[in-house]
Motif scaffolding. Structure first.
Motif, mmCIF file in Angstrom:
data_model
loop_
_atom_site.group_PDB
_atom_site.id
_atom_site.type_symbol
_atom_site.label_atom_id
_atom_site.label_comp_id
_atom_site.label_asym_id
_atom_site.label_seq_id
_atom_site.Cartn_x
_atom_site.Cartn_y
_atom_site.Cartn_z
ATOM 1 N N LEU A 30 0.786 -1.250 0.041
ATOM 2 C CA LEU A 30 -0.079 0.203 0.185
ATOM 3 C C LEU A 30 0.877 1.266 0.050
ATOM 4 C CD1 LEU A 30 -2.840 -0.847 2.833
ATOM 5 C CD2 LEU A 30 -2.907 -1.046 0.071
ATOM 6 N N GLY A 31 2.065 1.010 0.314
ATOM 7 C CA GLY A 31 2.923 2.304 0.239
ATOM 8 C C GLY A 31 3.002 3.054 1.629
ATOM 9 N N VAL A 32 2.447 2.484 2.698
ATOM 10 C CA VAL A 32 2.582 2.925 3.830
ATOM 11 C C VAL A 32 3.229 2.189 4.993
ATOM 12 C CG1 VAL A 32 0.021 3.785 3.745
ATOM 13 C CG2 VAL A 32 0.620 1.590 4.777
ATOM 14 N N SER A 33 3.541 2.677 6.136
ATOM 15 C CA SER A 33 4.431 2.103 6.920
ATOM 16 C C SER A 33 3.694 0.903 7.892
ATOM 17 C CB SER A 33 5.054 3.167 8.088
ATOM 18 O OG SER A 33 3.688 3.555 9.019
ATOM 19 N N PHE A 34 4.639 -0.002 8.290
ATOM 20 C CA PHE A 34 4.152 -1.169 9.105
ATOM 21 C C PHE A 34 3.237 -0.692 10.399
ATOM 22 C CE2 PHE A 34 5.219 -2.776 13.234
ATOM 23 C CZ PHE A 34 4.341 -4.375 13.219
ATOM 24 N N SER A 36 1.639 2.125 10.465
ATOM 25 C CA SER A 36 0.156 2.469 10.093
ATOM 26 C C SER A 36 -0.769 1.351 9.914
ATOM 27 C CB SER A 36 0.290 3.220 8.697
ATOM 28 O OG SER A 36 0.828 4.466 8.692
ATOM 29 N N ILE A 37 -0.440 0.262 9.585
ATOM 30 C CA ILE A 37 -1.328 -0.952 9.474
ATOM 31 C C ILE A 37 -1.392 -1.498 10.809
ATOM 32 C CG2 ILE A 37 -1.255 -3.278 8.816
ATOM 33 C CD1 ILE A 37 -1.406 -1.534 6.306
ATOM 34 N N ASN A 38 -0.530 -1.526 11.612
ATOM 35 C CA ASN A 38 -0.666 -2.026 13.120
ATOM 36 C C ASN A 38 -1.747 -1.359 13.642
ATOM 37 O OD1 ASN A 38 0.332 -1.913 16.069
ATOM 38 N ND2 ASN A 38 0.931 -3.923 15.039
ATOM 39 N N ARG A 39 -1.477 0.309 13.620
ATOM 40 C CA ARG A 39 -2.398 1.108 14.297
ATOM 41 C C ARG A 39 -4.047 1.094 13.667
ATOM 42 N NH1 ARG A 39 0.769 5.575 12.685
ATOM 43 N NH2 ARG A 39 2.773 5.169 13.751
ATOM 44 N N TRP A 40 -3.907 0.754 12.499
ATOM 45 C CA TRP A 40 -5.259 0.687 11.904
ATOM 46 C C TRP A 40 -5.916 -0.502 12.487
ATOM 47 C CZ3 TRP A 40 -3.793 1.246 5.871
ATOM 48 C CH2 TRP A 40 -3.259 2.526 5.814
ATOM 49 N N GLU A 41 -5.361 -1.659 12.546
ATOM 50 C CA GLU A 41 -5.783 -2.866 12.926
ATOM 51 C C GLU A 41 -6.043 -2.984 14.357
ATOM 52 O OE1 GLU A 41 -3.837 -6.531 11.927
ATOM 53 O OE2 GLU A 41 -3.849 -6.251 9.841
ATOM 54 N N ASN A 42 -5.455 -2.184 15.202
ATOM 55 C CA ASN A 42 -5.343 -2.094 16.524
ATOM 56 C C ASN A 42 -6.675 -0.851 16.899
ATOM 57 O OD1 ASN A 42 -4.126 -4.251 17.341
ATOM 58 N ND2 ASN A 42 -2.242 -3.111 16.661
ATOM 59 N N GLY A 43 -7.026 -0.204 16.125
ATOM 60 C CA GLY A 43 -8.052 0.824 16.249
ATOM 61 C C GLY A 43 -7.652 2.008 16.959
ATOM 62 N N SER A 46 -7.300 5.725 11.891
ATOM 63 C CA SER A 46 -7.762 5.313 10.909
ATOM 64 C C SER A 46 -7.047 5.843 9.713
ATOM 65 C CB SER A 46 -9.158 6.123 10.745
ATOM 66 O OG SER A 46 -10.044 5.692 11.630
ATOM 67 N N PRO A 47 -7.208 5.097 8.772
ATOM 68 C CA PRO A 47 -6.310 5.690 7.264
ATOM 69 C C PRO A 47 -6.735 6.959 6.907
ATOM 70 C CG PRO A 47 -7.519 3.574 7.096
ATOM 71 C CD PRO A 47 -7.966 3.971 8.091
ATOM 72 N N SER A 48 -5.971 7.657 6.285
ATOM 73 C CA SER A 48 -6.151 8.905 5.748
ATOM 74 C C SER A 48 -7.140 8.512 4.428
ATOM 75 C CB SER A 48 -5.132 9.731 5.260
ATOM 76 O OG SER A 48 -4.280 8.981 4.209
ATOM 77 N N LYS A 49 -7.700 9.362 3.837
ATOM 78 C CA LYS A 49 -8.622 9.356 2.475
ATOM 79 C C LYS A 49 -7.648 8.748 1.655
ATOM 80 C CE LYS A 49 -12.019 12.843 3.215
ATOM 81 N NZ LYS A 49 -12.811 14.119 2.904
ATOM 82 N N LEU A 50 -6.372 9.283 1.325
ATOM 83 C CA LEU A 50 -5.747 8.559 0.323
ATOM 84 C C LEU A 50 -5.158 7.163 0.566
ATOM 85 C CD1 LEU A 50 -3.852 8.820 -2.125
ATOM 86 C CD2 LEU A 50 -2.050 9.813 -0.768
ATOM 87 N N ALA A 51 -4.867 6.757 1.844
ATOM 88 C CA ALA A 51 -4.532 5.703 2.205
ATOM 89 C C ALA A 51 -5.728 4.588 1.885
ATOM 90 C CB ALA A 51 -3.950 5.559 3.952
ATOM 91 N N ARG A 52 -6.945 5.193 2.507
ATOM 92 C CA ARG A 52 -8.063 4.333 2.257
ATOM 93 C C ARG A 52 -8.390 3.957 0.730
ATOM 94 N NH1 ARG A 52 -12.799 2.438 4.857
ATOM 95 N NH2 ARG A 52 -13.793 1.406 3.777
ATOM 96 N N ALA A 53 -8.193 4.882 -0.055
ATOM 97 C CA ALA A 53 -8.208 4.667 -1.399
ATOM 98 C C ALA A 53 -7.333 3.742 -1.927
ATOM 99 C CB ALA A 53 -8.120 6.244 -2.139
ATOM 100 N N GLN A 54 -6.049 3.793 -1.467
ATOM 101 C CA GLN A 54 -5.120 2.662 -1.836
ATOM 102 C C GLN A 54 -5.562 1.507 -1.531
ATOM 103 O OE1 GLN A 54 -1.923 5.275 0.086
ATOM 104 N NE2 GLN A 54 -0.868 4.817 -1.870
ATOM 105 N N PHE A 55 -5.984 1.082 -0.252
ATOM 106 C CA PHE A 55 -6.399 0.024 0.465
ATOM 107 C C PHE A 55 -7.612 -0.743 -0.569
ATOM 108 C CE2 PHE A 55 -9.142 -2.450 3.123
ATOM 109 C CZ PHE A 55 -8.185 -3.505 3.287
ATOM 110 N N ASP A 56 -8.671 0.292 -0.695
ATOM 111 C CA ASP A 56 -9.719 -0.020 -1.618
ATOM 112 C C ASP A 56 -9.357 -0.631 -3.163
ATOM 113 O OD1 ASP A 56 -11.297 0.432 0.467
ATOM 114 O OD2 ASP A 56 -11.989 2.344 -0.191
#
Length: 70
Positions: A30-34, A36-43, A46-56
């Motif tokens: 996704l081009g983000v840091s480890f 970031s993924i860890n924080r997203w999964e642990n609540g 939340s991903p930024s709009k750009l990161a969310r778009a990349q994930f989608d």
């Protein structure tokens, strides 16, 4: 915690599980840091709009390749 946040946490974990990816591997894809993924999964965040778009977009790509279901 908003319901959408909890759902996103579950979705990210499920995507990683189905694809057999570590948090670090998904972060790289996704081009983000480890972290970031860890924080997203642990609540923790939340991903930024750009990161969310990349994930989608990543999920759509994996679905069209037949690697991801649902």
């Amino acid at each position: 915690m908003p319901i959408e946040q909890r759902n996103l946490q579950k979705i990210i974990r499920e995507v990683r599980s189905q694809l057999g990816l570590s948090q670090e591997e998904l972060a790289h894809a996704l081009g983000v840091s480890f972290a970031s993924i860890n924080r997203w999964e642990n609540g923790k965040s939340s991903p930024s709009k750009l990161a969310r778009a990349q994930f989608d977009a990543f999920c759509r790509k994996m679905k069209t390749q037949g690697k991801l279901k649902g």
